[in-house]
Design an enzyme around this catalytic site. Sequence first.
Site, PDB file in Angstrom:
ATOM      1  N   HIS A  62       8.342   9.337  38.902  1.00 29.61           N
ATOM      2  CA  HIS A  62       8.518   7.910  39.215  1.00 29.61           C
ATOM      3  C   HIS A  62       8.328   7.047  37.971  1.00 29.61           C
ATOM      4  CE1 HIS A  62       8.129   9.405  43.270  1.00 29.61           C
ATOM      5  NE2 HIS A  62       6.882   9.759  43.081  1.00 29.61           N
ATOM      6  N   HIS A  92       0.841   3.067  33.189  1.00 32.04           N
ATOM      7  CA  HIS A  92       2.237   3.498  33.336  1.00 32.04           C
ATOM      8  C   HIS A  92       3.126   2.268  33.220  1.00 32.04           C
ATOM      9  CE1 HIS A  92       0.949   2.172  37.313  1.00 32.04           C
ATOM     10  NE2 HIS A  92       2.194   1.731  37.410  1.00 32.04           N
ATOM     11  N   HIS A  94       7.097   0.236  34.282  1.00 32.03           N
ATOM     12  CA  HIS A  94       8.285   0.075  35.133  1.00 32.03           C
ATOM     13  C   HIS A  94       9.330  -0.606  34.253  1.00 32.03           C
ATOM     14  CE1 HIS A  94       5.841   0.741  38.864  1.00 32.03           C
ATOM     15  NE2 HIS A  94       4.890   0.220  38.105  1.00 32.03           N
ATOM     16  N   GLU A 104       8.266  -5.824  37.563  1.00 32.00           N
ATOM     17  CA  GLU A 104       8.023  -5.867  39.025  1.00 32.00           C
ATOM     18  C   GLU A 104       7.680  -7.294  39.440  1.00 32.00           C
ATOM     19  OE1 GLU A 104       5.433  -2.318  40.065  1.00 32.00           O
ATOM     20  OE2 GLU A 104       7.460  -1.808  40.706  1.00 32.00           O
ATOM     21  N   HIS A 117       1.354  -1.387  33.627  1.00 31.44           N
ATOM     22  CA  HIS A 117       0.243  -1.484  34.569  1.00 31.44           C
ATOM     23  C   HIS A 117      -0.929  -0.608  34.131  1.00 31.44           C
ATOM     24  CE1 HIS A 117       3.228  -2.718  37.970  1.00 31.44           C
ATOM     25  NE2 HIS A 117       2.856  -3.742  37.224  1.00 31.44           N
ATOM     26  N   THR A 197       2.400  -0.948  44.118  1.00 34.61           N
ATOM     27  CA  THR A 197       3.825  -1.333  44.223  1.00 34.61           C
ATOM     28  C   THR A 197       4.724  -0.129  44.506  1.00 34.61           C
ATOM     29  OG1 THR A 197       4.277  -1.020  41.875  1.00 34.61           O
ATOM     30  CG2 THR A 197       3.466  -3.210  42.570  1.00 34.61           C
ATOM     31  N   THR A 198       4.091   1.044  44.698  1.00 36.94           N
ATOM     32  CA  THR A 198       4.859   2.213  45.129  1.00 36.94           C
ATOM     33  C   THR A 198       4.099   2.842  46.295  1.00 36.94           C
ATOM     34  OG1 THR A 198       3.695   3.945  43.890  1.00 36.94           O
ATOM     35  CG2 THR A 198       5.393   2.710  42.696  1.00 36.94           C
TER      36      THR A 198
HETATM   37  C1  LIG Z   1      -2.685   6.689  45.786  1.00 33.78           C
HETATM   38  C2  LIG Z   1      -3.301   7.679  44.816  1.00 33.78           C
HETATM   39  C3  LIG Z   1      -4.527   8.313  44.940  1.00 33.78           C
HETATM   40 CL1  LIG Z   1      -5.617   8.141  46.210  1.00 33.78          CL
HETATM   41  C4  LIG Z   1      -4.681   9.099  43.807  1.00 33.78           C
HETATM   42  N1  LIG Z   1      -5.760   9.918  43.451  1.00 33.78           N
HETATM   43  O1  LIG Z   1      -5.724  10.509  42.348  1.00 33.78           O
HETATM   44  O2  LIG Z   1      -6.745  10.018  44.225  1.00 33.78           O
HETATM   45  N2  LIG Z   1      -3.585   8.975  43.005  1.00 33.78           N
HETATM   46  N3  LIG Z   1      -2.768   8.121  43.659  1.00 33.78           N
HETATM   47  C5  LIG Z   1      -1.478   7.760  43.137  1.00 33.78           C
HETATM   48  C6  LIG Z   1      -1.591   6.386  42.502  1.00 33.78           C
HETATM   49  O3  LIG Z   1      -2.543   6.083  41.828  1.00 33.78           O
HETATM   50  N4  LIG Z   1      -0.565   5.593  42.764  1.00 33.78           N
HETATM   51  C7  LIG Z   1      -0.315   4.330  42.230  1.00 33.78           C
HETATM   52  C8  LIG Z   1       0.815   3.681  42.714  1.00 33.78           C
HETATM   53  C9  LIG Z   1       1.177   2.419  42.235  1.00 33.78           C
HETATM   54  C10 LIG Z   1       0.404   1.834  41.264  1.00 33.78           C
HETATM   55  S1  LIG Z   1       0.882   0.253  40.676  1.00 33.78           S
HETATM   56  N5  LIG Z   1       2.428   0.308  40.308  1.00 33.78           N
HETATM   57  O4  LIG Z   1       0.095  -0.005  39.492  1.00 33.78           O
HETATM   58  O5  LIG Z   1       0.710  -0.678  41.763  1.00 33.78           O
HETATM   59  C11 LIG Z   1      -0.727   2.458  40.760  1.00 33.78           C
HETATM   60  C12 LIG Z   1      -1.085   3.731  41.237  1.00 33.78           C
HETATM   61 ZN   LIG Z   2       2.932   0.159  38.410  1.00 36.94          ZN
END
Ligand SMILES: Cc1c(Cl)c([N+](=O)[O-])nn1CC(=O)Nc1ccc(S(N)(=O)=O)cc1
Ligand SMILES: [Zn+2]
Length: 259
Positions: A62, A92, A94, A104, A117, A197-198
Amino acid sequence: NQWGYGKEDGPSAWHRSYPVAKGSRQSPIDIIPEQAFHDNSLGPIIANYDHCTSINISNNGHSVVVEFVDSDNRSVIQGGPLDNPYRLKQFHFHWGGKGCDGSEHTVAGYSYASELHLVHWNAVKYKTFAEAATAPDGLAVLGIFLKTGDDHRWLHTITDALYMVKYKGSVTDFRGFNPKCLLPSSLHYWTYLGSLTTPPLHESVVWIVLKQPIVVSDKQMGKFRTLLFTGEEEEERIRMENNFRPPQPLQGRKVRSSN
Ligand SMILES: Cc1c(Cl)c([N+](=O)[O-])nn1CC(=O)Nc1ccc(S(N)(=O)=O)cc1
Ligand SMILES: [Zn+2]
């Protein structure tokens, strides 16, 4: 959970598997500066990244993600709207397609080329990132806009490593990177309560979006677009671009502005 940014599996389809997509505090949003509330009680953001320890850089299908050691408070963000320090876990990006914008958050309808982000979690109140990720005050994401212009002196460290994580599922060592070098000179910001946001789109994020973008070159942005959404073993090769969610309904939320 295959979700993506394509026609069939993109943002407009996410609500089928993630009903919170239609929730009351979804992100990103269109920020309208004139309608933001100037809150004098909002202090400055303090980012202490000097002892931070990056571990690796990876392509999760992603985005491209740089992970950090988050077993202690070596790299935290505090101040501003935050009641306590939040620990850096990863950052990361976008971005858009060639010549297209892919931020975003938007500012009065204006999109930037890309958005960085920096994802932090409330390690004072919660034991793990996973626990914090489902709590209303569990995460704090620092959003930084990227606009195109001159080369960014420090972004090269990241863009030069992207060829090693071209395919989904690839990861490689990436040590000693201090994200302080990616911050703009001014830490003035907008802040509001929102979500990831994902998917899983958890409504657990205190968003802190910096007003001042950083400047990166078209060439550097182009290197992000050499990444693929697809894995090495897959037949199809799909270029990783336009990995952004469009702005979501504000639903009566207040956006506050630092001085
Ligand atoms: C949901 C989750 C958990 Cl719980 C874990 N974990 O390791 O326990 N990892 N993830 C994945 C994660 O972090 N997703 C994430 C998605 C959007 C964004 S954004 N664009 O910055 O909004 C930041 C992160
Ligand atoms: Zn993000």
